[in-house]
Design a protein around this motif. Sequence first.
Motif, PDB file in Angstrom:
ATOM      1  N   ARG A 180       7.772  14.096   2.005  1.00  0.00           N
ATOM      2  CA  ARG A 180       6.843  13.365   1.767  1.00  0.00           C
ATOM      3  C   ARG A 180       7.503  11.905   1.032  1.00  0.00           C
ATOM      4  NH1 ARG A 180       1.812  15.193  -1.259  1.00  0.00           N
ATOM      5  NH2 ARG A 180       2.665  16.503  -3.036  1.00  0.00           N
ATOM      6  N   ARG A 232      -5.667   2.422  -0.719  1.00  0.00           N
ATOM      7  CA  ARG A 232      -5.528   3.242   0.540  1.00  0.00           C
ATOM      8  C   ARG A 232      -6.836   3.386   1.153  1.00  0.00           C
ATOM      9  NH1 ARG A 232      -2.458   8.518  -0.777  1.00  0.00           N
ATOM     10  NH2 ARG A 232      -3.604   8.509  -2.575  1.00  0.00           N
ATOM     11  N   ALA A 247       0.760  -1.169   0.056  1.00  0.00           N
ATOM     12  CA  ALA A 247      -0.124  -0.008  -0.146  1.00  0.00           C
ATOM     13  C   ALA A 247       0.793   1.306  -0.042  1.00  0.00           C
ATOM     14  CB  ALA A 247      -0.991  -0.028   1.168  1.00  0.00           C
ATOM     15  N   PRO A 263       1.750   5.226   1.210  1.00  0.00           N
ATOM     16  CA  PRO A 263       1.273   6.187   2.460  1.00  0.00           C
ATOM     17  C   PRO A 263       0.352   7.177   1.910  1.00  0.00           C
ATOM     18  CG  PRO A 263       3.624   5.927   2.091  1.00  0.00           C
ATOM     19  CD  PRO A 263       2.966   5.229   0.923  1.00  0.00           C
ATOM     20  N   ALA A 264      -0.488   7.859   2.931  1.00  0.00           N
ATOM     21  CA  ALA A 264      -1.674   8.688   2.551  1.00  0.00           C
ATOM     22  C   ALA A 264      -0.968   9.972   1.944  1.00  0.00           C
ATOM     23  CB  ALA A 264      -2.364   9.008   3.853  1.00  0.00           C
ATOM     24  N   ASN A 265      -0.015  10.362   2.179  1.00  0.00           N
ATOM     25  CA  ASN A 265       0.671  11.577   1.708  1.00  0.00           C
ATOM     26  C   ASN A 265       1.546  11.524   0.590  1.00  0.00           C
ATOM     27  OD1 ASN A 265       2.434  10.487   3.223  1.00  0.00           O
ATOM     28  ND2 ASN A 265       3.407  12.471   4.162  1.00  0.00           N
ATOM     29  N   LEU A 267      -2.975   3.145  -4.994  1.00  0.00           N
ATOM     30  CA  LEU A 267      -3.775   4.358  -4.813  1.00  0.00           C
ATOM     31  C   LEU A 267      -5.091   4.130  -4.299  1.00  0.00           C
ATOM     32  CD1 LEU A 267      -2.342   7.139  -7.158  1.00  0.00           C
ATOM     33  CD2 LEU A 267      -1.734   6.786  -4.826  1.00  0.00           C
TER      34      LEU A 267
END
Length: 104
Positions: free
Chosen positions: A61, A104, A17, A19-21, A101
């Motif tokens: 990031r 997530r 997966a 990361p969100a950012n 993406l």
Amino acid sequence: MFNFISRLLFGAGKPAALPANVLVVDVREPAEFAGAHVTGAINIPLADIPAHTAQLLAEARPVVLYCQAGMRAEHARKMLLAAGLPQVINGKNMATVNRLLQQR
């Protein structure tokens, strides 16, 4: 044998997966990017990666890179890791990055 060569070139596997950012970077040429790209991705062709290293460091990031098959992305990943980016992921290609993406 193909699995061995693939692991040798690209590592043990694709990330489970993202990361969100995450910052998504398409390292293909501008004409390839114009034809189709991951929504929200920025285009920094492989040859231009060294000139954008400071910009990517300033983003602070995780970065996921992709290209047509993953080879240019892997080359860019190695350059960015050597330049000090702490988290750089080879997302291989558009289909893989889009799938990751969505997970997530």
